[in-house]
Design a protein around this motif. Structure first.
Motif, PDB file in Angstrom:
ATOM      1  N   THR A  10       0.809  -1.210   0.000  1.00  0.00           N
ATOM      2  CA  THR A  10       0.000   0.000   0.000  1.00  0.00           C
ATOM      3  C   THR A  10       0.844   1.262   0.000  1.00  0.00           C
ATOM      4  O   THR A  10       0.311   2.361  -0.162  1.00  0.00           O
ATOM      5  N   GLY A  11       2.151   1.131   0.189  1.00  0.00           N
ATOM      6  CA  GLY A  11       3.028   2.300   0.206  1.00  0.00           C
ATOM      7  C   GLY A  11       3.236   2.880  -1.173  1.00  0.00           C
ATOM      8  O   GLY A  11       2.897   2.286  -2.202  1.00  0.00           O
ATOM      9  N   TYR A  12       3.830   4.060  -1.221  1.00  0.00           N
ATOM     10  CA  TYR A  12       4.002   4.780  -2.486  1.00  0.00           C
ATOM     11  C   TYR A  12       4.874   3.998  -3.460  1.00  0.00           C
ATOM     12  O   TYR A  12       4.484   3.743  -4.605  1.00  0.00           O
ATOM     13  N   ILE A  13       6.067   3.597  -3.035  1.00  0.00           N
ATOM     14  CA  ILE A  13       6.947   2.837  -3.923  1.00  0.00           C
ATOM     15  C   ILE A  13       6.414   1.422  -4.120  1.00  0.00           C
ATOM     16  O   ILE A  13       6.434   0.886  -5.234  1.00  0.00           O
ATOM     17  N   GLY A  14       5.910   0.809  -3.049  1.00  0.00           N
ATOM     18  CA  GLY A  14       5.419  -0.561  -3.149  1.00  0.00           C
ATOM     19  C   GLY A  14       4.315  -0.721  -4.174  1.00  0.00           C
ATOM     20  O   GLY A  14       4.309  -1.689  -4.954  1.00  0.00           O
ATOM     21  N   SER A  15       3.367   0.211  -4.211  1.00  0.00           N
ATOM     22  CA  SER A  15       2.257   0.090  -5.158  1.00  0.00           C
ATOM     23  C   SER A  15       2.738   0.191  -6.597  1.00  0.00           C
ATOM     24  O   SER A  15       2.254  -0.537  -7.480  1.00  0.00           O
ATOM     25  N   TRP A  16       3.693   1.051  -6.847  1.00  0.00           N
ATOM     26  CA  TRP A  16       4.229   1.166  -8.217  1.00  0.00           C
ATOM     27  C   TRP A  16       5.082  -0.046  -8.579  1.00  0.00           C
ATOM     28  O   TRP A  16       5.137  -0.450  -9.747  1.00  0.00           O
ATOM     29  N   CYS A  17       5.749  -0.653  -7.595  1.00  0.00           N
ATOM     30  CA  CYS A  17       6.481  -1.898  -7.872  1.00  0.00           C
ATOM     31  C   CYS A  17       5.511  -3.011  -8.269  1.00  0.00           C
ATOM     32  O   CYS A  17       5.791  -3.794  -9.191  1.00  0.00           O
ATOM     33  N   ILE A  18       4.374  -3.089  -7.591  1.00  0.00           N
ATOM     34  CA  ILE A  18       3.373  -4.093  -7.963  1.00  0.00           C
ATOM     35  C   ILE A  18       2.913  -3.871  -9.397  1.00  0.00           C
ATOM     36  O   ILE A  18       2.816  -4.818 -10.192  1.00  0.00           O
ATOM     37  N   LEU A  19       2.625  -2.626  -9.754  1.00  0.00           N
ATOM     38  CA  LEU A  19       2.182  -2.330 -11.116  1.00  0.00           C
ATOM     39  C   LEU A  19       3.239  -2.724 -12.140  1.00  0.00           C
ATOM     40  O   LEU A  19       2.916  -3.316 -13.183  1.00  0.00           O
ATOM     41  N   ALA A  43      -7.989  -0.635  -5.427  1.00  0.00           N
ATOM     42  CA  ALA A  43      -8.460   0.581  -6.088  1.00  0.00           C
ATOM     43  C   ALA A  43      -7.287   1.433  -6.566  1.00  0.00           C
ATOM     44  O   ALA A  43      -7.311   1.990  -7.677  1.00  0.00           O
ATOM     45  N   MET A  44      -6.249   1.542  -5.746  1.00  0.00           N
ATOM     46  CA  MET A  44      -5.051   2.286  -6.140  1.00  0.00           C
ATOM     47  C   MET A  44      -4.429   1.682  -7.395  1.00  0.00           C
ATOM     48  O   MET A  44      -4.069   2.390  -8.341  1.00  0.00           O
ATOM     49  N   LEU A  45      -4.296   0.360  -7.410  1.00  0.00           N
ATOM     50  CA  LEU A  45      -3.660  -0.306  -8.539  1.00  0.00           C
ATOM     51  C   LEU A  45      -4.488  -0.144  -9.809  1.00  0.00           C
ATOM     52  O   LEU A  45      -3.934   0.029 -10.907  1.00  0.00           O
ATOM     53  N   GLN A  46      -5.806  -0.182  -9.676  1.00  0.00           N
ATOM     54  CA  GLN A  46      -6.644   0.031 -10.854  1.00  0.00           C
ATOM     55  C   GLN A  46      -6.512   1.464 -11.361  1.00  0.00           C
ATOM     56  O   GLN A  46      -6.541   1.700 -12.573  1.00  0.00           O
ATOM     57  N   ARG A  47      -6.347   2.440 -10.458  1.00  0.00           N
ATOM     58  CA  ARG A  47      -6.090   3.810 -10.905  1.00  0.00           C
ATOM     59  C   ARG A  47      -4.778   3.878 -11.676  1.00  0.00           C
ATOM     60  O   ARG A  47      -4.607   4.721 -12.558  1.00  0.00           O
ATOM     61  N   GLY A  48      -3.840   3.005 -11.336  1.00  0.00           N
ATOM     62  CA  GLY A  48      -2.560   2.961 -12.033  1.00  0.00           C
ATOM     63  C   GLY A  48      -2.588   2.132 -13.303  1.00  0.00           C
ATOM     64  O   GLY A  48      -1.551   1.989 -13.959  1.00  0.00           O
ATOM     65  N   GLY A  49      -3.728   1.539 -13.637  1.00  0.00           N
ATOM     66  CA  GLY A  49      -3.858   0.803 -14.887  1.00  0.00           C
ATOM     67  C   GLY A  49      -3.930  -0.698 -14.755  1.00  0.00           C
ATOM     68  O   GLY A  49      -4.014  -1.405 -15.773  1.00  0.00           O
ATOM     69  N   ALA A  50      -3.918  -1.240 -13.538  1.00  0.00           N
ATOM     70  CA  ALA A  50      -3.980  -2.692 -13.367  1.00  0.00           C
ATOM     71  C   ALA A  50      -5.400  -3.195 -13.637  1.00  0.00           C
ATOM     72  O   ALA A  50      -6.385  -2.519 -13.331  1.00  0.00           O
ATOM     73  N   ALA A  51      -5.500  -4.387 -14.175  1.00  0.00           N
ATOM     74  CA  ALA A  51      -6.798  -5.007 -14.425  1.00  0.00           C
ATOM     75  C   ALA A  51      -7.407  -5.487 -13.108  1.00  0.00           C
ATOM     76  O   ALA A  51      -6.683  -5.833 -12.162  1.00  0.00           O
ATOM     77  N   ALA A  52      -8.724  -5.500 -13.053  1.00  0.00           N
ATOM     78  CA  ALA A  52      -9.405  -5.925 -11.834  1.00  0.00           C
ATOM     79  C   ALA A  52      -9.077  -7.375 -11.484  1.00  0.00           C
ATOM     80  O   ALA A  52      -9.083  -7.754 -10.308  1.00  0.00           O
ATOM     81  N   ASP A  53      -8.798  -8.194 -12.514  1.00  0.00           N
ATOM     82  CA  ASP A  53      -8.491  -9.602 -12.274  1.00  0.00           C
ATOM     83  C   ASP A  53      -6.995  -9.890 -12.365  1.00  0.00           C
ATOM     84  O   ASP A  53      -6.581 -11.013 -12.663  1.00  0.00           O
ATOM     85  N   THR A  86       8.488   4.994   7.977  1.00  0.00           N
ATOM     86  CA  THR A  86       8.610   6.177   7.124  1.00  0.00           C
ATOM     87  C   THR A  86       8.791   7.424   7.967  1.00  0.00           C
ATOM     88  O   THR A  86       8.404   7.492   9.127  1.00  0.00           O
ATOM     89  N   LEU A  87       9.362   8.443   7.334  1.00  0.00           N
ATOM     90  CA  LEU A  87       9.591   9.722   7.994  1.00  0.00           C
ATOM     91  C   LEU A  87       8.262  10.424   8.219  1.00  0.00           C
ATOM     92  O   LEU A  87       7.436  10.519   7.322  1.00  0.00           O
ATOM     93  N   THR A  88       8.044  10.929   9.425  1.00  0.00           N
ATOM     94  CA  THR A  88       6.821  11.652   9.729  1.00  0.00           C
ATOM     95  C   THR A  88       7.151  13.079  10.125  1.00  0.00           C
ATOM     96  O   THR A  88       8.308  13.438  10.351  1.00  0.00           O
ATOM     97  N   ASP A 195      -0.720   7.580   0.665  1.00  0.00           N
ATOM     98  CA  ASP A 195       0.625   7.389   1.218  1.00  0.00           C
ATOM     99  C   ASP A 195       1.634   8.173   0.387  1.00  0.00           C
ATOM    100  O   ASP A 195       1.916   7.820  -0.756  1.00  0.00           O
ATOM    101  N   PHE A 196       2.184   9.231   0.986  1.00  0.00           N
ATOM    102  CA  PHE A 196       3.105  10.121   0.283  1.00  0.00           C
ATOM    103  C   PHE A 196       4.539   9.852   0.711  1.00  0.00           C
ATOM    104  O   PHE A 196       4.804   9.483   1.849  1.00  0.00           O
ATOM    105  N   SER A 197       5.474  10.103  -0.197  1.00  0.00           N
ATOM    106  CA  SER A 197       6.873  10.185   0.185  1.00  0.00           C
ATOM    107  C   SER A 197       7.128  11.585   0.742  1.00  0.00           C
ATOM    108  O   SER A 197       6.379  12.523   0.453  1.00  0.00           O
TER     109      SER A 197
END
Length: 341
Positions: A10-19, A43-53, A86-88, A195-197
């Protein structure tokens, strides 16, 4: 194609790595601390272009606990260990950040070794390379290490000690498990979720006017999509085993340079972006009463320039121009504000 575990999906870099993994045809599983976040992640991954399945399985595991990790890595060919404290805005103590980062890395490595995983790619940071040094007259490289005894902030200390522990484990207990690390500079790019960097937060504050003047420090920046691409290259290329890779695009930029790019590219939409730079002495004084500025105190007046020549040479990695990334970051943040406002 491989079965790959991504920690902290669910993190910023992690979600893009999944995509990036899904786009490359891999099957992915990812860890979250609570399955209640699975709908948000999908939902995040689908916003990034991933298929629902898309071939994605979400499992639970917590870096502070042993339970769940053997099951999470079972049957995986590779692991991208992205999750970390993460840095807060309110700085944590060394103990609060260092212990879970270091112990979490060791849990993932131990489970990966025992499950027969071939390679782990660890998301480290420029914070494990460029901090705690006196005045520097050349770009930082992968041969450099942060000095943890130089009074650095807990986040940089946690990244440094976690990465050191990882390399020690591989050398002493790895039993053939391979390791590569990716050390990004300031990570920017399109936003998929909340989740922001820290670097994204910088751009957001410049856009919304909560940062009325630029602070004087210089850092490298890199697109999150290029960071994900470098993780995949470090996962698959034989040349990456046993190597560290700095992820940065071009030379470092002073905050005033970032502001100038925003004004040039966005026009009137950048009306709140600062046009003046605060003197170092004033920023140091302000950091004493503004806790969110404390992590930047050691950076004031410094230029943390670094080079990604090694990743480009060994892995044929080609980061996109930083001006384009800064512009797309701002466009994404402005669209998010419109959508949520």
């Amino acid at each position: 194609m491989a079965e790959v575990l991504v920690t902290g999906g669910t993190g910023y870099i992690g979600s893009w790595c999944i995509l990036a993994l899904l786009n490359a045809g891999h099957s992915v599983r990812t860890t979250v601390r609570s399955l209640s976040r699975e709908p948000e992640l999908r939902a995040m991954l689908q916003r990034g272009g991933a298929a629902a399945d898309a071939p994605l399985r979400v499992v639970t595991a917590d870096l502070t606990k042993d339970a769940g990790w053997p099951e999470a890595v079972r049957g995986c060919d590779a692991v991208l260990h992205v999750a970390s404290p993460t840095l807060t805005s309110t700085p944590r103590s060394d103990e609060e950040m260092v212990t879970p980062a270091r112990d979490g890395v060791l849990r993932v490595l131990r489970a990966s070794r025992d499950a027969g995983v071939k390679r782990v790619v660890l998301t480290s940071a420029i914070g494990a390379i460029a901090y705690g040094h006196p005045d520097w007259d050349r770009p930082f490289t992968e041969d450099d290490w942060t000095d943890v005894d130089a009074g650095i902030e807990p986040y940089q200390k946690s990244k440094t000690l976690a990465e050191r522990a990882a390399w020690d484990f591989i050398r002493e207990q790895g039993n053939g498990l391979e390791l590569a690390t990716v050390n990004p500079t300031g990570v920017l790019g399109p936003v998929l979720g909340p989740d922001f960097s820290p670097s994204l937060g910088l751009i957001q504050r410049m856009l919304n006017g909560s940062m009325p003047v630029s602070l004087k420090f210089a850092s490298g920046y890199v697109d999150v999509r290029d960071v994900a691409d470098l993780h995949l290259r470090a996962m698959t290329d034989p040349a990456a085993s046993g190597q560290r890779f700095i992820a940065t695009s071009g030379q470092s930029l002073w905050v005033r340079d970032v502001a100038a790019i925003l004004h040039r590219r966005l026009g009137e939409r950048a009306d709140r972006v600062p046009t003046r730079e605060m003197p170092v002495w004033a920023a140091r004084g302000l950091s004493l009463i503004r806790p969110e500025l404390r992590p930047l105190r050691a950076l004031l007046g410094k230029n943390l320039d670094a080079t990604s020549e090694k990743a480009q040479r060994l892995l044929d990695w080609k980061p996109r121009p930083v001006e384009d990334t800064i512009t797309e970051t701002a466009e994404s943040l402005l669209a998010l504000d419109t959508a949520t406002g």
